[in-house]
Design an enzyme around this catalytic site. Structure first.
Site, PDB file in Angstrom:
ATOM      1  N   HIS B  59       0.866  -1.183   0.000  1.00 34.41           N
ATOM      2  CA  HIS B  59       0.000   0.000   0.000  1.00 34.41           C
ATOM      3  C   HIS B  59       0.894   1.221   0.000  1.00 34.41           C
ATOM      4  CE1 HIS B  59       0.900  -0.666   4.206  1.00 34.41           C
ATOM      5  NE2 HIS B  59       0.343   0.469   4.578  1.00 34.41           N
ATOM      6  N   HIS B  61       1.129   3.885   2.159  1.00 34.70           N
ATOM      7  CA  HIS B  61       1.542   4.637   3.346  1.00 34.70           C
ATOM      8  C   HIS B  61       3.059   4.810   3.308  1.00 34.70           C
ATOM      9  CE1 HIS B  61      -2.339   3.812   5.848  1.00 34.70           C
ATOM     10  NE2 HIS B  61      -2.439   4.903   5.104  1.00 34.70           N
ATOM     11  N   ASP B  63       5.560   4.693   5.310  1.00 34.46           N
ATOM     12  CA  ASP B  63       6.521   3.750   5.894  1.00 34.46           C
ATOM     13  C   ASP B  63       6.667   2.488   5.042  1.00 34.46           C
ATOM     14  OD1 ASP B  63       3.826   3.298   6.763  1.00 34.46           O
ATOM     15  OD2 ASP B  63       4.541   1.915   8.301  1.00 34.46           O
ATOM     16  N   HIS B  64       5.908   2.404   3.947  1.00 29.77           N
ATOM     17  CA  HIS B  64       6.030   1.272   3.023  1.00 29.77           C
ATOM     18  C   HIS B  64       6.525   1.686   1.640  1.00 29.77           C
ATOM     19  CE1 HIS B  64       3.873  -1.758   5.589  1.00 29.77           C
ATOM     20  NE2 HIS B  64       3.562  -0.627   6.202  1.00 29.77           N
ATOM     21  N   HIS B 144      -7.748  -2.235   5.347  1.00 35.78           N
ATOM     22  CA  HIS B 144      -6.803  -1.303   5.961  1.00 35.78           C
ATOM     23  C   HIS B 144      -7.396   0.098   5.821  1.00 35.78           C
ATOM     24  CE1 HIS B 144      -3.101  -0.071   7.744  1.00 35.78           C
ATOM     25  NE2 HIS B 144      -2.577   0.481   6.666  1.00 35.78           N
ATOM     26  N   ASP B 214      -0.319  -4.025   5.309  1.00 37.88           N
ATOM     27  CA  ASP B 214      -0.921  -3.938   6.635  1.00 37.88           C
ATOM     28  C   ASP B 214      -2.399  -4.302   6.523  1.00 37.88           C
ATOM     29  OD1 ASP B 214       1.530  -2.715   7.089  1.00 37.88           O
ATOM     30  OD2 ASP B 214       0.707  -0.829   7.712  1.00 37.88           O
ATOM     31  N   HIS B 272       6.393  -6.058  11.391  1.00 38.64           N
ATOM     32  CA  HIS B 272       5.668  -4.779  11.471  1.00 38.64           C
ATOM     33  C   HIS B 272       5.221  -4.500  12.916  1.00 38.64           C
ATOM     34  CE1 HIS B 272       2.530  -1.728  10.434  1.00 38.64           C
ATOM     35  NE2 HIS B 272       3.334  -1.484   9.435  1.00 38.64           N
TER      36      HIS B 272
END
Lengths: 325, 325
Positions: B59, B61, B63-64, B144, B214, B272
């Site tokens: 996805h 976000h 942090d990814h 999510h 996530d 994670h």
């Protein structure tokens, strides 16, 4: 404090990509450039992220700005409420807003973005979140492969020490002491004026710090940086690679030293080294080439390292470095 | 190999934000998620960046995905010519193209982006730069806070060992040996067909690896992951925080274990972790809670660490980890 002193590509454990910090006497911190993993470097340092009020980007190449988005999110995760100011070349607003919109949206603190149009000199006041004036900034257009700016920071004024007894005896109320220390005059209720010079003495003169990266020609800044205390300048390559440096919009350490000589800089700090200078000995060559230019001028040459910091009322204490624990 | 096992915020020297690698037998490497400083982690590992052919984002976000842009530039600096494939939710194309356009433009290798529309199951073939088929992938929509996908990797086929003498005696030309090893039949010039079963024997069955992060609910993947060899699942929180986990679109280790139990996963790897689990003891609680669910099932539970890697023809050799030198 330097957080990243490598050009283009990071060298984990040695030099990260570009970022440095300027911390003012009230603690307010300005980040200049924010390459990828700047937040990681901040976490390794002793500095508190919450003190960051301003982020100035010299230009939008990735090694100077890809850490901005993650830093915003981490500040937000930490519960930040106060706004942050971001300055950078035209395009920075679209960049930041687009990335935040597409990566989950943004409902955090206010990000106030100021875009600097290319090829112009811009002057603005740097303020902390409480709106206290920190410094006067001049952004000078640099010759590079994309719109880029060098930043000149002028300290507000000389630092003054107040003679409290003298101020009291003239009838100045305590609430006005701050004005006098900042060099302003105070008009008393009885109509008389007390000037700063009457009740304070100057403890040091206003300082000037200049940050020039990336560029092959920073001469637009010359009118604003004469006698500057600290000239931080990129030095991507050594002397023999001058043609290559100019072709890619970069400088050799010799070119940086020539500018320092021209403006009578008190200290020259070199940074943004190509990854070909992979150890202290190789980077040392860049320092020696700059020193040859500046021999006999009294200008001190320093090679920046990650986590190196300078402090003190003048930058002659430049040799003191702080490494993270 | 895991390159980042922390949720949201990096912990330098302990856990970086999300990224992991899947390396195929021909060396071709697939990156799954690419949080900030993934390139730094790659540089610290023994893996060669040039082997990366595919990047799959679960996805968008930060942090990814915030490490994607810097990784592209560093690959380009290294002289990469061959294209790279990027897969991710709708929006990834605008994100990558906008960032590269505004940060100096892109004249490097071809970045081939495939967008996955939300709330649908997508099936695609993972190929390396030489167009060799690596695996069949199923992208399953995850519950999510934004469009997210879990990825299921199906190995092409069982591995087969060829009985060369048997193949020759039946008149199979050498050029067709590869087909037989891949399980296909060969039609000879004389009109007869030689099947793989006649001249090969199966040395191991096709493997299945699933990556779910996530998510607070990965059940859309259930039809595709039964008896999977390796289920990698996010475990942001511990059991008592289940409500909070679900509210933020995340899972507890217990929830991950419940899925592993339902699909009879052979191995469950948790990753994670929230930064509140700041040492091995605290993360250990998450492992114990998963093990309680899976007691007596034979499913092995492993807590991922940065630079942990798994190898071998089945994932029972899961305990072997590689740390960077």
């Amino acid at each position: 404090m330097f957080l990243g002193t490598s050009s283009a590509v990071p060298r984990p454990g040695y030099r990260n990509v570009s970022s440095m910090l300027l911390q003012f006497s009230n603690g307010s911190t300005t980040v200049i450039d924010c390459g990828e993993a700047t937040q990681h470097q901040l976490m390794k340092s002793s500095l508190r992220m919450g003190h960051i009020d301003n982020i100035l980007l010299t230009h939008l190449h990735g090694d100077h700005c890809f850490g901005l988005f993650g830093l915003m999110h981490t500040l937000n995760s930490g519960g930040r409420v106060k706004p942050i100011n971001v300055y950078g070349p035209t395009g920075v607003e679209e960049l930041v807003r687009t990335v935040l919109r597409l990566t989950g949206g943004w409902d955090g603190f206010d990000i106030r973005i100021t875009e600097l149009e290319p090829e112009q000199v811009h002057k603005f006041d740097l303020r902390c979140h409480a709106d206290t004036l920190l410094a006067h900034v001049t952004a000078c257009p640099m010759v590079h492969r994309t719109s880029a700016f060098g930043y000149v920071f002028d300290e507000l004024s000389q630092a003054r020490s107040l003679d409290v007894d003298a101020a009291r005896s003239r009838g100045v109320p305590m609430v006005d002491f701050k004005k006098l220390k900042e060099g302003e005059s105070v008009l008393l209720e009885n109509g008389t004026t007390v000037t700063a010079d009457e009740v304070t003495h100057i403890t040091r003169s206003a300082r000037k710090v200049a940050v020039m990266q990336d560029t092959s020609d920073a001469s637009s800044a010359i009118p604003f940086i004469s006698d500057c205390d600290l000239l931080i300048h990129e030095a991507t390559y050594e002397r023999v690679l001058r043609d290559q440096a100019v072709r890619y919009g970069h400088s050799t350490s010799e070119m940086a030293a020539e500018l320092a000589q021209k403006v009578h800089a008190k200290n020259l700090v070199l940074t943004h080294f190509s990854s070909r200078y992979s150890d202290a000995e190789k980077v040392g060559v860049l320092g020696k080439e700059a020193e040859m230019v500046l021999e006999g001028t009294g200008t001190q040459v320093v090679l920046a390292e990650d986590f190196m910091s300078f402090s003190g009322i003048d930058f002659r204490t430049i040799g003191s470095v702080l490494k993270p624990t």
